[in-house]
Scaffold this motif. Structure first.
Motif, short mmCIF file in Angstrom:
data_model
loop_
_atom_site.label_atom_id
_atom_site.label_comp_id
_atom_site.label_asym_id
_atom_site.label_seq_id
_atom_site.Cartn_x
_atom_site.Cartn_y
_atom_site.Cartn_z
N GLU A 1 69.59 62.46 42.90
CA GLU A 1 68.88 63.44 42.07
C GLU A 1 67.93 62.76 41.09
OE1 GLU A 1 71.74 65.98 40.16
OE2 GLU A 1 72.92 66.22 41.99
N ALA A 2 68.18 61.49 40.80
CA ALA A 2 67.34 60.77 39.85
C ALA A 2 66.11 60.14 40.51
CB ALA A 2 68.15 59.69 39.13
N GLY A 3 65.95 60.34 41.82
CA GLY A 3 64.74 59.89 42.51
C GLY A 3 64.54 58.39 42.44
N ASP A 4 63.28 57.97 42.27
CA ASP A 4 62.98 56.54 42.32
C ASP A 4 63.29 55.82 41.02
OD1 ASP A 4 60.92 57.27 40.64
OD2 ASP A 4 59.33 56.43 41.87
N SER A 5 63.92 56.52 40.08
CA SER A 5 64.43 55.84 38.89
C SER A 5 65.66 55.01 39.21
CB SER A 5 64.75 56.85 37.77
OG SER A 5 63.60 57.55 37.38
N VAL A 6 66.29 55.30 40.36
CA VAL A 6 67.43 54.54 40.85
C VAL A 6 66.91 53.42 41.73
CG1 VAL A 6 69.55 54.65 42.24
CG2 VAL A 6 68.93 56.55 40.74
N SER A 7 67.51 52.24 41.61
CA SER A 7 67.03 51.09 42.37
C SER A 7 67.15 51.31 43.87
CB SER A 7 67.80 49.83 41.97
OG SER A 7 69.12 49.87 42.48
N PRO A 8 66.24 50.74 44.65
CA PRO A 8 66.30 50.89 46.11
C PRO A 8 67.64 50.43 46.69
CG PRO A 8 64.19 49.97 45.45
CD PRO A 8 65.04 50.00 44.22
N GLY A 9 68.24 49.40 46.12
CA GLY A 9 69.52 48.91 46.63
C GLY A 9 70.62 49.94 46.54
N VAL A 10 70.65 50.68 45.44
CA VAL A 10 71.68 51.71 45.26
C VAL A 10 71.39 52.90 46.16
CG1 VAL A 10 72.69 53.34 43.62
CG2 VAL A 10 72.29 50.97 42.93
N ILE A 11 70.14 53.27 46.30
CA ILE A 11 69.78 54.36 47.21
C ILE A 11 70.21 54.01 48.64
CG2 ILE A 11 67.85 55.60 48.25
CD1 ILE A 11 66.42 55.42 45.55
N GLU A 12 70.02 52.76 49.04
CA GLU A 12 70.45 52.30 50.36
C GLU A 12 71.97 52.41 50.49
OE1 GLU A 12 70.24 48.29 53.19
OE2 GLU A 12 69.21 48.35 51.25
N LEU A 13 72.68 52.06 49.43
CA LEU A 13 74.14 52.18 49.43
C LEU A 13 74.58 53.62 49.65
CD1 LEU A 13 77.00 50.98 48.85
CD2 LEU A 13 76.56 51.43 46.42
N VAL A 14 73.91 54.55 48.98
CA VAL A 14 74.24 55.96 49.13
C VAL A 14 74.02 56.42 50.56
CG1 VAL A 14 73.67 58.32 48.42
CG2 VAL A 14 73.74 56.49 46.71
N HIS A 15 72.90 56.06 51.16
CA HIS A 15 72.60 56.47 52.53
C HIS A 15 73.56 55.85 53.53
CE1 HIS A 15 69.16 58.88 51.60
NE2 HIS A 15 68.46 57.88 51.08
N LYS A 16 73.96 54.62 53.31
CA LYS A 16 74.94 53.98 54.18
C LYS A 16 76.26 54.71 54.12
CE LYS A 16 73.30 49.19 54.37
NZ LYS A 16 73.59 47.78 53.99
N ARG A 17 76.66 55.12 52.93
CA ARG A 17 77.92 55.83 52.78
C ARG A 17 77.86 57.18 53.51
NH1 ARG A 17 80.71 59.41 49.33
NH2 ARG A 17 82.89 58.82 49.07
N LYS A 18 76.71 57.86 53.42
CA LYS A 18 76.55 59.13 54.13
C LYS A 18 76.66 58.92 55.63
CE LYS A 18 73.71 61.94 51.03
NZ LYS A 18 72.40 62.64 50.90
N THR A 19 76.07 57.84 56.15
CA THR A 19 76.13 57.56 57.58
C THR A 19 77.56 57.30 58.03
OG1 THR A 19 73.90 56.60 57.51
CG2 THR A 19 75.29 56.02 59.38
N VAL A 20 78.31 56.54 57.24
CA VAL A 20 79.72 56.27 57.58
C VAL A 20 80.53 57.55 57.60
CG1 VAL A 20 81.83 55.17 56.74
CG2 VAL A 20 79.66 53.91 56.70
N GLU A 21 80.27 58.44 56.63
CA GLU A 21 81.01 59.71 56.58
C GLU A 21 80.71 60.56 57.80
OE1 GLU A 21 79.82 61.30 52.85
OE2 GLU A 21 81.41 60.30 51.73
N LEU A 22 79.43 60.56 58.24
CA LEU A 22 79.05 61.37 59.40
C LEU A 22 79.66 60.81 60.69
CD1 LEU A 22 75.29 62.05 58.60
CD2 LEU A 22 77.14 63.72 58.58
N ASP A 23 79.80 59.49 60.76
CA ASP A 23 80.34 58.84 61.95
C ASP A 23 81.86 58.87 62.02
OD1 ASP A 23 77.79 58.29 62.73
OD2 ASP A 23 77.79 56.23 62.02
#
Length: 222
Positions: A199-221
């Motif tokens: 929700e904080a957009g690009d104020s969050v570092s790219p590394g943390v955004i990548e972590l969030v997306h990885k976690r979503k992928t693991v949950e879907l799989d």
């Protein structure tokens, strides 16, 4: 009136046995300034955003999203009472020791005019063994995490000059409720909160955004 109580930098790295790199620049000392503040570049190739300030581990500290670290004098006073030791400005490795402004509940993406520079809150400090070793406190990482007063990292949106005594003015608050405190819990103790950080957009570092997306992928799989 919120102010920079102290501007702190490290002018040299010190050899230590508790840091992964073998050196640290966590021992920040007060200077009057003013000092120039500007975007240092990506983590790994960019150090501190404050000119003249050194960093011991460029892979884990510094860079655009950790260009400046702030900690409130009020929180230092809390720890001073808890630990029964004197804590000087800069002793938590912070560049800006502030007074009169709440960093823990600042919103990620909140923008502060400090001196002539414009800073944006990007998230919390995550404690490490260098921090524990420097303070000489056993179990420090766990204790610091439990208390949840992490201080805030900033990126530099507009370069400028900062000095001790400069007024701090909040010039923008984003339209979400992602605070530094929530971010801290999401990364360290409550992973279910990680998607909220988007929700904080690009104020969050790219590394943390990548972590969030990885976690979503693991949950879907799973």
């Amino acid at each position: 009136m919120p102010v920079v109580l102290s501007l702190n930098i490290a002018r040299q790295t010190v050899p230590v046995d508790y840091a992964k790199t073998g050196v640290t620049a966590i021992d920040k000392r007060p200077v009057d300034g003013p000092l120039e503040v500007s975007p240092p570049g990506p983590k790994g190739s960019g150090g501190s955003g404050i000119h003249g300030d050194l960093i011991g581990d460029w892979n884990h500290h510094g860079g655009d999203y950790q260009a400046v670290y702030g900690y409130a004098r009020e929180d230092l006073d809390f720890w001073q009472a808890e630990l029964g030791v004197d804590l000087d400005n800069g002793q938590f490795g912070e560049n800006l020791t502030t007074q009169g402004i709440d960093q823990t509940h600042a919103l990620v993406g909140e923008r502060w005019r400090v001196g002539t520079a414009l800073l944006e809150v990007t998230g919390p400090r995550v404690p490490c063994r260098t921090f524990a070793g420097f303070l000489g406190q056993r179990g420090w990482v766990k204790r610091f995490t439990q208390v949840n007063r992490p201080g805030a990292y900033f990126r530099v949106l507009e370069a400028g000059l900062i000095a001790s005594g400069d007024e701090i003015t909040v010039v923008h608050r984003p339209d979400h409720d992602v605070t530094v405190e929530m971010y801290f819990r999401a990364v360290l103790t409550e992973a279910d909160l990680l998607p909220r950080l988007l929700e904080a957009g690009d104020s969050v570092s790219p590394g943390v955004i990548e972590l969030v997306h990885k976690r979503k992928t693991v949950e879907l799989d799973s």
